[in-house]
Design an enzyme around this catalytic site. Structure first.
Site, mmCIF file in Angstrom:
data_model
loop_
_atom_site.group_PDB
_atom_site.id
_atom_site.type_symbol
_atom_site.label_atom_id
_atom_site.label_comp_id
_atom_site.label_asym_id
_atom_site.label_seq_id
_atom_site.Cartn_x
_atom_site.Cartn_y
_atom_site.Cartn_z
ATOM 1 N N LYS A 181 -52.494 -36.962 -45.371
ATOM 2 C CA LYS A 181 -53.143 -36.368 -46.553
ATOM 3 C C LYS A 181 -53.238 -37.403 -47.686
ATOM 4 O O LYS A 181 -52.700 -38.497 -47.589
ATOM 5 C CB LYS A 181 -52.370 -35.125 -46.996
ATOM 6 C CG LYS A 181 -52.244 -34.062 -45.887
ATOM 7 C CD LYS A 181 -53.592 -33.621 -45.342
ATOM 8 C CE LYS A 181 -53.505 -32.480 -44.331
ATOM 9 N NZ LYS A 181 -52.889 -32.855 -43.032
HETATM 10 C C1 LIG Z 1 -56.007 -26.812 -42.583
HETATM 11 C C2 LIG Z 1 -54.576 -27.183 -42.332
HETATM 12 N N1 LIG Z 1 -53.616 -26.309 -42.616
HETATM 13 C C3 LIG Z 1 -52.303 -26.613 -42.421
HETATM 14 C C4 LIG Z 1 -51.927 -27.828 -41.910
HETATM 15 C C5 LIG Z 1 -50.467 -28.111 -41.672
HETATM 16 O O1 LIG Z 1 -49.969 -29.059 -42.588
HETATM 17 P P1 LIG Z 1 -48.524 -29.689 -42.392
HETATM 18 O O2 LIG Z 1 -48.660 -30.817 -41.412
HETATM 19 O O3 LIG Z 1 -48.127 -30.182 -43.766
HETATM 20 O O4 LIG Z 1 -47.618 -28.628 -41.926
HETATM 21 C C6 LIG Z 1 -52.899 -28.776 -41.588
HETATM 22 C C7 LIG Z 1 -52.510 -30.087 -41.037
HETATM 23 O O5 LIG Z 1 -53.248 -31.014 -40.992
HETATM 24 C C8 LIG Z 1 -54.267 -28.448 -41.799
HETATM 25 O O6 LIG Z 1 -55.246 -29.300 -41.480
#
Ligand SMILES: Cc1ncc(COP(=O)(O)O)c(C=O)c1O
Length: 375
Positions: A181
């Site tokens: 990110k």
């Molecule tokens: C749309 C979306 N939601 C949630 C997540 C989950 O994020 P995390 O890796 O911080 O748990 C991602 C991961 O890329 C994502 O693309």
């Protein structure tokens, strides 16, 4: 090989981590956690911002907070990451997948109203690529049927809808600080923005294993007890220390990423005439330079493009597989075809985008994409 992603290190991360370690308080809710949360509360204007160990956890905390029960229905895109769905499946919810819009991978908000039933409890719009969904329609449908809105703002830091920060339009907004990110909390991390003040007190409890420890540390109760369900969503302060260094450099990071996004967008315009879809940013939205994608005209074309770029030492990759066709959920999906989600899953390709991608490297990527289409 030019990587698809390369986490950017500001340089102050290790100093702040050392500072946190020397302070002797490295568990959650230390100095850096509070500093990051205050930063988000100020920049988002949320009633409370709680750091979590991931966006996945922030979404799970949201589903717990909303008291989603077995059989409740949740409207969400099929073209998203499993975490958007898992949070609600863990509570026993039935997923009602919504297709992508006609001109972008964002939720087809025109389809929402017809999918609401008496069992619907929540809508979970995902701001794909950091570009806002049509939130007026989402909020309109939610308001009419008294549904909660949880924004999956995993990719959406520093982006807005009609001037309002993404993650603050629904009752709850979940952000990711994973290393892919725009900013990271040292590899993994997340945040839940709590915009409905009535949810704040319980959110603090659920995040602290169901205890009222936060109230105890504020001196509001004389002992802390187990008062509700909960889990361990709180990150260590050294993750917050890492994130703080990144937040201090956010303007620079965003400027670099947006400049790269813009150069791709200008350089690849000739492809639009061939029927290759390029990203669009609606007038109500902003671009946060999270990712740059092309939508090829077929799966075969995308496979050939990725192969061509790989042969030139460039890592370009596709994105989500649609959840309505996933091995885990396909048999539980209600069977409606979602052709746009299928198309984005088959045809979308993401190009390398990271702060240290220099202009010469980027020009080479653009040249190679154009060369592929000139063949
Ligand atoms: C749309 C979306 N939601 C949630 C997540 C989950 O994020 P995390 O890796 O911080 O748990 C991602 C991961 O890329 C994502 O693309």
């Amino acid at each position: 090989m030019l990587p698809f992603n390369k986490p950017y290190f500001v340089g102050t991360e290790t100093r702040y981590i050392e500072d946190a370690v020397r302070s002797g308080k490295i568990s959650g809710d230390g100095t850096y956690t509070r500093r990051c949360e205050a930063w988000f509360e100020q920049h988002l204007g949320s009633a409370r911002a709680l750091l979590t160990t991931s966006c996945t956890d922030a979404l799970e905390l949201a589903a717990l907070l909303l008291d989603i029960q077995p059989g409740d229905e949740v409207l969400l895109p099929s073209f998203t990451f499993s975490s958007t769905a898992n949070a609600f499946v863990l509570r026993g919810a039935k997923l009602v997948f919504v297709d992508c819009g006609p001109t972008s991978p964002a939720l087809d908000t025109a389809a929402l109203a017809a999918l609401v039933t008496p069992r619907t409890r929540a809508i979970v719009p995902v701001h794909y690529a950091g570009t806002a969904c049509d939130m007026a329609t989402v909020l309109g449908v939610a308001g009419q049927h008294k549904l909660a809105v949880v924004e999956d703002a995993a990719q959406a830091i520093s982006s807005s809808y009609q001037g309002r920060p993404l993650g603050t339009l629904g009752a709850l907004g979940a952000f990711s600080f994973h290393e892919t990110k725009n900013v990271t909390a040292g590899g993994e991390g997340g945040l839940l923005a709590i915009n409905d003040p009535e949810l704040v007190r319980r959110a603090e409890i659920l995040r602290e294993k169901g205890t009222n420890r936060a109230a105890f540390f504020r001196g509001e109760v004389d002992k802390y007890s187990w008062v509700d369900v909960g889990s361990s969503f709180l990150p260590a302060d050294i993750n917050a220390a890492f994130l703080w260094a990144q937040l201090e450099a956010l303007d620079f990071i965003q400027a670099q990423r947006c400049a790269i996004w813009q150069r791709y967008h200008e350089g690849l315009q000739p492809l639009a005439a061939l029927g290759v879809e390029l990203p669009t940013v609606p007038a109500y939205a902003t671009n946060n330079g999270h990712l740059y994608y092309l939508v090829c005209r077929s799966l075969a074309e995308r496979t050939a493009l990725i192969t061509h770029l790989r042969a030139q030492g460039i890592a370009a990759i596709f994105h989500y597989q649609p959840l309505h066709r996933s091995p885990y959920y396909a048999s539980r999906h209600d069977g409606r075809p979602l052709p746009r989600a299928d198309r984005y899953a088959d045809c979308l390709v993401r190009l390398p985008l990271y702060v240290e991608l220099d202009e010469a490297e980027q020009q080479r990527i653009t040249r190679e994409v154009l060369a592929f289409y000139q063949q």
